[in-house]
Design an enzyme around this catalytic site. Sequence first.
Site, PDB file in Angstrom:
ATOM      1  N   ASP A  29       0.837  -1.202   0.000  1.00 15.65           N
ATOM      2  CA  ASP A  29       0.000   0.000   0.000  1.00 15.65           C
ATOM      3  C   ASP A  29       0.872   1.253   0.000  1.00 15.65           C
ATOM      4  OD1 ASP A  29      -2.299   1.548   0.126  1.00 15.65           O
ATOM      5  OD2 ASP A  29      -3.161   0.437   1.801  1.00 15.65           O
ATOM      6  N   ASP A  62     -10.863   2.112  -2.911  1.00 17.78           N
ATOM      7  CA  ASP A  62     -11.402   1.829  -1.578  1.00 17.78           C
ATOM      8  C   ASP A  62     -12.923   1.853  -1.595  1.00 17.78           C
ATOM      9  OD1 ASP A  62      -9.054   1.388  -0.266  1.00 17.78           O
ATOM     10  OD2 ASP A  62      -8.813   3.451   0.416  1.00 17.78           O
TER      11      ASP A  62
HETATM   12  C1  GLA Z   1      -5.745   1.958   2.293  1.00 20.24           C
HETATM   13  C2  GLA Z   1      -6.168   0.792   1.428  1.00 20.24           C
HETATM   14  C3  GLA Z   1      -7.214  -0.019   2.148  1.00 20.24           C
HETATM   15  C4  GLA Z   1      -6.662  -0.498   3.470  1.00 20.24           C
HETATM   16  C5  GLA Z   1      -6.187   0.686   4.298  1.00 20.24           C
HETATM   17  C6  GLA Z   1      -5.475   0.224   5.535  1.00 20.24           C
HETATM   18  O1  GLA Z   1      -6.754   2.881   2.423  1.00 20.24           O
HETATM   19  O2  GLA Z   1      -6.625   1.233   0.196  1.00 20.24           O
HETATM   20  O3  GLA Z   1      -7.629  -1.110   1.354  1.00 20.24           O
HETATM   21  O4  GLA Z   1      -5.611  -1.389   3.238  1.00 20.24           O
HETATM   22  O5  GLA Z   1      -5.293   1.502   3.556  1.00 20.24           O
HETATM   23  O6  GLA Z   1      -5.046   1.284   6.314  1.00 20.24           O
END
Ligand code: GLA
Length: 695
Positions: free
Chosen positions: A451, A514
Amino acid sequence: MPVVAVEGRPRTWAAHTPSSTYVLSAEEDGRVVQWYWGPRLPAAAVAEVAGDRVSGRFASGFRPDDDLVELLPVDGGRRWGVPSLQAVYEGGVRSVELTFDSAELTAGRLDLVLLDPEYGLRVVLHLRVHDDSDVIERWVTATATTGPVRLLRLDSGSWPVPESADPVYLGVAGDWALETQPHRGPLPVGETTFTSRTGTTSHTANPWIMIGDAGEEHGRVYGVALAWSGSWRLTAQRRAEGEVAVTAGFGHDGLAWDLAPGESLETPPALGLVTDGGYGAAGRAWHDYARRHVLPHPREVRPVLYNSWEATWFDVTEDGQLDLARRAAELGVELFVVDDGWFGGRVDDRRGLGDWWPNPERFPDGMGRLFDEVRKLGMRAGLWVEPEMVNPDSDLYRAHPDWVLHWPGRRRDTARNQLVLNYARPEVREWALGWLDRLAGDYRLDYFKWDMNRSFTQAGPDDLLWIEHTRGVYAIMDELGARHPGLRIESCSGGGGRIDFGMLRRTDVVWTSDNTDALERQRIQQGYSHLYPAGAMSCWVTDSPNPITGRRVPLRYRFHVAMAGALGVGGNLGEWSAGELAEAAAHIAAYKEIRPVVQHGRLYRLGGRPGAERSAVQYVHEDRVVVLAYNPFTDRRQAPWRLRLAGLEPEARYRDGDGRVWHGTTLMEHGLAVPSWWASGDDYRSDLVVLTREP
Ligand code: GLA
């Protein structure tokens, strides 16, 4: 030989792909110009286009000298367009003057060497084609030879787009949780710039543009895409007199890259593609290119994944994860991924990033037991990491406050309470590779979700870090892949903030957004599908009401939307009823049957605005056809729906799920009647249709 010298004209070459031809030359005055880019020409016709310029155009001292036909227009001489190369030499001297030096032609590749001898700049224009793709790859290497050179711009190249009366562009724009929204309209006269200054590809725009005057399945489309995962800039110029060119490269406005004598800077490739057959054919050609020349493991089918994020958020415990893992395994999930919240002091988003060991309170004996159990349940094991980040409240930051992007005497603004580690620094890369390698080895991990949840700010002290950071990320991913051949990586950046051909070269899937609301996701997925293949598009079914939008969508519709890519589940399974779990297991079983078609097939968008009205997407692979059809809102004004399929063999016959056999022509011209539920009065109706070609 896909790239050949053109007989009868000096320093002129033609690059042939299966369906297109690109003709260029290095002129006496040092300019490298494009003479043709379009459908494939027979060898004998190439000499007719090379050197064939429209004569008698109104000329004046105010008019640029055809700089929109150049492959690398420089800031120098009689040019007033957008420069693809801009340099400052010793003493502040500007105005680049390149002369042709030499050309090297090897199978599928042409390298043109240009020199600015007075101030010591060497520029190589690279061009490469493949015999199984119409995508042309072009990039540039600049070297300071005798004195220091400051580069203000070094694009991968400019792509002259042959004139069309009313050019229309297509691109995607968006925001966090609103990625890849398609935008289409007349290409304005002037300069249209899409850019990212975030240090990543960004949620706001994606580095590609298509120009043409086309429909979904008809018309010529020119596309340019940049294979780069850091900041970038792409400008489409359209002159009042009709000429169009697109220049694209890494870095954004205002950066300056200093090269000492002997130092070079090589750009990422910019990719050009011309297709006939509308945005549909263009997309399919990009997907083929991604599968043949970009993705690291294109022949694999992606496992059905479970991700714990939306179920537990930061509340990660061994028992909680084990409970989810058991439930996921029963559904038929094949890969279990523990998301954020497992490491250091990470109990919320204010602390812990940088401390990559299991949280001692949550996992006093480490995570071995959890992952062993996951494997015993028959699933592979994956872990979320965010290697480029640090919370100021972490052991790492307390030990190495100088490792983050910063300028002396300037604030260090946080975003999501975190700062960016400077991957241009070798010790930072070494540290990251060390713990990632250990985690992958110690826990025999099959998967990292990598990420990147924060844009660059206050990034100093050297502008080259905007490039070196991205290269550092690439290098670590490449090295991890080499050391752990079974490891697969998902790229994520707050959802779809880092999706591009540079990232897809070393990752297997990308987390698209997300936003897991099925309706909004449909639009995001449509925008994504213009360039990137469905097999790399990670899609989860999550809870209803959706945690981001609050919308309630039936499970069946949620599954059918997520089945359009690499299916995953991200809901809180402990809260799902027995009926929902049984239904989910059935959808997962159905998906496993069709996934080679979805993940590796040719994609047809059958029309309708996804998520806003009834729409459908179709995949064809070998002898099978899969159609996912959606109707979010029932409206009695809708006529009965016949879906005209595409890409079938007209003479072949296809058997549907009820055993009825149809001619390809019938399915394409008359259409497939969509089941009667369209009139049932309920919203959120969807269906999965599978057809098999008769032997
Ligand atoms: C980001 C990712 C999510 C999740 C969060 C965790 O927003 O896109 O899918 O992994 O971080 O903090």
